[in-house]
Design a protein around this motif. Structure first.
Motif, short mmCIF file in Angstrom:
data_model
loop_
_atom_site.label_atom_id
_atom_site.label_comp_id
_atom_site.label_asym_id
_atom_site.label_seq_id
_atom_site.Cartn_x
_atom_site.Cartn_y
_atom_site.Cartn_z
N PHE A 157 -2.16 54.69 32.68
CA PHE A 157 -2.49 53.19 33.48
C PHE A 157 -0.89 52.67 34.53
O PHE A 157 -0.41 52.25 35.11
CB PHE A 157 -2.47 52.40 32.52
N ARG A 158 0.30 53.43 33.57
CA ARG A 158 1.17 52.73 33.82
C ARG A 158 1.21 53.17 35.90
O ARG A 158 2.55 52.95 36.94
CB ARG A 158 2.36 53.38 33.12
N SER A 159 0.77 54.60 36.17
CA SER A 159 1.22 54.99 37.34
C SER A 159 0.20 54.30 37.96
O SER A 159 0.51 53.96 39.12
CB SER A 159 0.67 56.44 37.46
N LEU A 160 -0.83 53.83 37.76
CA LEU A 160 -1.56 52.59 38.40
C LEU A 160 -0.56 51.52 39.00
O LEU A 160 -0.45 50.93 39.84
CB LEU A 160 -2.67 52.44 37.70
N GLN A 161 0.17 50.36 38.04
CA GLN A 161 0.96 49.96 38.04
C GLN A 161 2.19 49.87 39.14
O GLN A 161 2.66 49.54 39.87
CB GLN A 161 2.07 49.59 36.56
N ALA A 162 2.70 51.31 38.99
CA ALA A 162 3.31 51.26 40.05
C ALA A 162 3.07 51.47 41.28
O ALA A 162 3.40 50.96 42.64
CB ALA A 162 4.00 53.23 39.75
N ARG A 163 1.35 52.28 41.92
CA ARG A 163 0.81 52.17 43.17
C ARG A 163 0.75 51.10 43.54
O ARG A 163 0.52 50.17 44.91
CB ARG A 163 -0.13 53.03 43.05
N THR A 164 0.45 50.05 42.30
CA THR A 164 -0.05 48.69 43.07
C THR A 164 1.06 47.23 42.62
O THR A 164 0.27 46.14 42.82
CB THR A 164 -1.54 48.06 42.24
N ALA A 165 1.81 47.42 42.07
CA ALA A 165 2.63 46.12 41.73
C ALA A 165 1.46 45.10 40.75
O ALA A 165 2.51 44.24 40.21
CB ALA A 165 2.68 45.18 43.01
N THR A 166 1.38 46.19 40.32
CA THR A 166 0.82 45.14 38.62
C THR A 166 1.91 45.08 37.52
O THR A 166 2.43 46.00 37.04
CB THR A 166 -0.36 45.53 38.89
N LEU A 167 1.47 43.67 36.88
CA LEU A 167 1.77 43.59 36.05
C LEU A 167 1.24 43.42 34.69
O LEU A 167 0.59 42.10 35.27
CB LEU A 167 3.58 42.34 36.35
N ILE A 168 2.32 43.56 33.32
CA ILE A 168 1.60 43.22 32.73
C ILE A 168 2.49 41.57 31.76
O ILE A 168 3.48 42.00 32.19
CB ILE A 168 1.57 44.11 31.35
N SER A 169 1.34 40.45 31.63
CA SER A 169 1.78 39.41 31.87
C SER A 169 1.05 38.37 30.29
O SER A 169 0.41 39.41 29.65
CB SER A 169 2.54 38.38 32.51
N GLY A 170 1.38 37.10 29.93
CA GLY A 170 1.33 36.86 28.98
C GLY A 170 1.60 37.63 27.33
O GLY A 170 2.24 37.53 27.15
N PRO A 171 0.29 37.00 26.91
CA PRO A 171 0.31 37.53 25.21
C PRO A 171 1.14 38.60 25.14
O PRO A 171 1.57 39.11 24.16
CB PRO A 171 -0.75 37.11 24.15
N SER A 172 0.80 39.56 25.73
CA SER A 172 0.49 40.97 25.55
C SER A 172 1.98 41.14 25.88
O SER A 172 2.60 42.38 24.97
CB SER A 172 -0.19 42.19 26.04
N ALA A 173 2.71 40.77 26.62
CA ALA A 173 3.95 40.91 26.62
C ALA A 173 4.92 40.23 26.04
O ALA A 173 6.21 40.64 25.78
CB ALA A 173 4.79 40.59 28.19
N LEU A 174 4.35 38.96 25.51
CA LEU A 174 5.46 38.04 24.37
C LEU A 174 5.12 39.32 23.71
O LEU A 174 6.53 39.24 22.61
CB LEU A 174 4.69 36.56 23.93
#
Length: 403
Positions: free
Chosen positions: A71-88
């Motif tokens: 999943f984090r490799s997908l983040q790296a390919r797509t500039a996807t960020l986790i935010s909202g309650p999960s990041a908090l």
């Protein structure tokens, strides 16, 4: 003196035993952890040891994805960020069992992220205004089309998020929990019309202005969020947003409608009004993440430089408190930039425009007519210039500090 040294050594020895110092460090705030780490080499080692386990991003997201590295490799390919309650929750070392996972991604990557979720066993759950098929639904329902009667909580949730500046679309996916006894796991893709960071900076309040990229986690207002447990609202708060704010009040945060009078002076902590802010600046709590096993994106074309960083790392903004609290910035866009970026100051924007207008003309002259070849082949004729963004920003910031 000997007795004092003996007592000091005894106290310091506590920080050589993980089961013992874990019980102490787990009760400390981020600032207290940093200060403790500055006391001695022993305490620094203890804090580092604790942090590696307490801020384990792979463990944090494994609840949603059995293979977090993929999943984090997908983040790296797509500039996807986790935010909202999960990041908090990740940064606060807390857990809300009812919480979803919110993924913010550029609109161009939303479909790719959705397909990845489906391959991971998630099922698309449309709101009452979307087609049941994700392929048909993607890009078809925008905030402006979201009208009619709200029929369930999912509709209410999406209506609330469509009100955020920069949000282009929202797509909900669910999967049965691993043991089958808990509610389904829910992941939401929020596509950004410009950059995911714009959505995050326009949340209802500073308490949720945190983001997790593939290589780092960021809290943009860490002192107020984790030390003082208070938050500042941004923009006009709607009734729907007030419902969300109430949840954070229950969890222990005090929500302010305005700054205190003494906090309105320029650059005053912890909200730093009128200060030019940068992702990763000294006012940001930046937590580097272990990237072992992460596959970074390939160059966009043969002549383009590789992305060795996430696009979120090179953006700036200003929190303004004149009249109504709001974030100010310019959004940069160019046909030779793969992504868009937020720029707080006009002089830097002018420098970027001057360079990219001239360079863009050259790139388009080099490339044959787009109508005579496939989109993929046409893109290979280009050099993409995102790698210039960090260079421009670094030089601009260095010159600004000298002045």
């Amino acid at each position: 003196m000997g007795g004092v040294n003996t007592r000091a050594e005894t106290v310091e020895s506590v920080f050589t035993r993980a089961p013992v110092f874990d019980n102490i460090l787990s009760r400390l705030s981020p600032v207290a952890l940093i200060r403790l780490g500055q006391c001695s080499r022993t305490t620094l080692g203890a804090v580092a040891n604790f942090a590696n386990r307490a801020f384990n991003i792979n463990k944090h997201i494994s609840r949603f994805f059995p293979d977090p590295i993929t999943f984090r490799s997908l983040q790296a390919r797509t500039a996807t960020l986790i935010s909202g309650p999960s990041a908090l929750q990740f940064l606060d070392r807390t857990f809300y069992p009812e919480s979803d996972l919110d993924l913010y991604t550029p609109n161009k990557h939303g479909y790719e992220v959705g397909l990845w979720l489906k391959q991971d066993g998630y099922v698309f759950v449309p709101n009452s205004f979307q087609d049941e098929d994700f392929d048909m639904s993607f890009g078809g329902v925008m905030g402006a089309n979201f009208v009619g009667e709200v029929t369930d909580d999912l509709d209410l949730n999406h209506l609330q998020q469509y009100g955020i500046k920069g949000v282009n679309g929202i797509y909900c996916f669910e999967k049965a929990s691993q043991d089958g006894t808990e509610p389904p796991l829910r992941v939401q893709i929020i596509t950004a019309s410009t950059t995911p960071l714009e959505c995050i900076l326009n949340f209802h309040s500073t308490v949720v202005m945190n983001a997790i990229a593939y290589d780092a986690a960021y809290s943009f207002y860490p002192i107020s969020t984790f030390e003082e447990h208070r938050a500042l609202t941004v923009g006009e708060v709607t009734e729907r947003q007030a419902i969300a704010l109430a949840k954070y009040t229950i969890r222990g945060w005090r929500i302010q409608a305005n700054l205190h009078p003494f906090e309105k002076r320029s650059c005053a902590a912890p909200f730093y009004p009128t200060l030019v802010r940068w992702v990763g600046d000294r006012e940001t709590w930046t937590l580097a993440l272990d990237i072992t096993g992460i596959e970074r994106r390939s160059p966009v074309s043969a002549s383009s430089e590789s992305f060795t960083w996430d696009p979120v790392a090179h953006n700036s903004w200003i929190l303004n408190v004149v009249a109504e609290t709001h974030m100010s910035y310019y959004s940069t866009k160019s046909s030779i930039l793969h992504y868009q970026y937020l720029v707080a100051e006009q002089p830097l924007l002018d420098q970027l425009i001057e360079f990219f207008v001239a360079q863009g003309k050259l790139e388009h002259l080099k490339a044959p007519s787009r109508e005579r070849m496939s989109s993929a082949a046409w893109r290979q004729q280009f050099s993409w210039w995102d790698a210039e963004i960090p260079r421009f920003c670094a030089l601009y910031r260095a010159n600004a500090e000298k002045c």
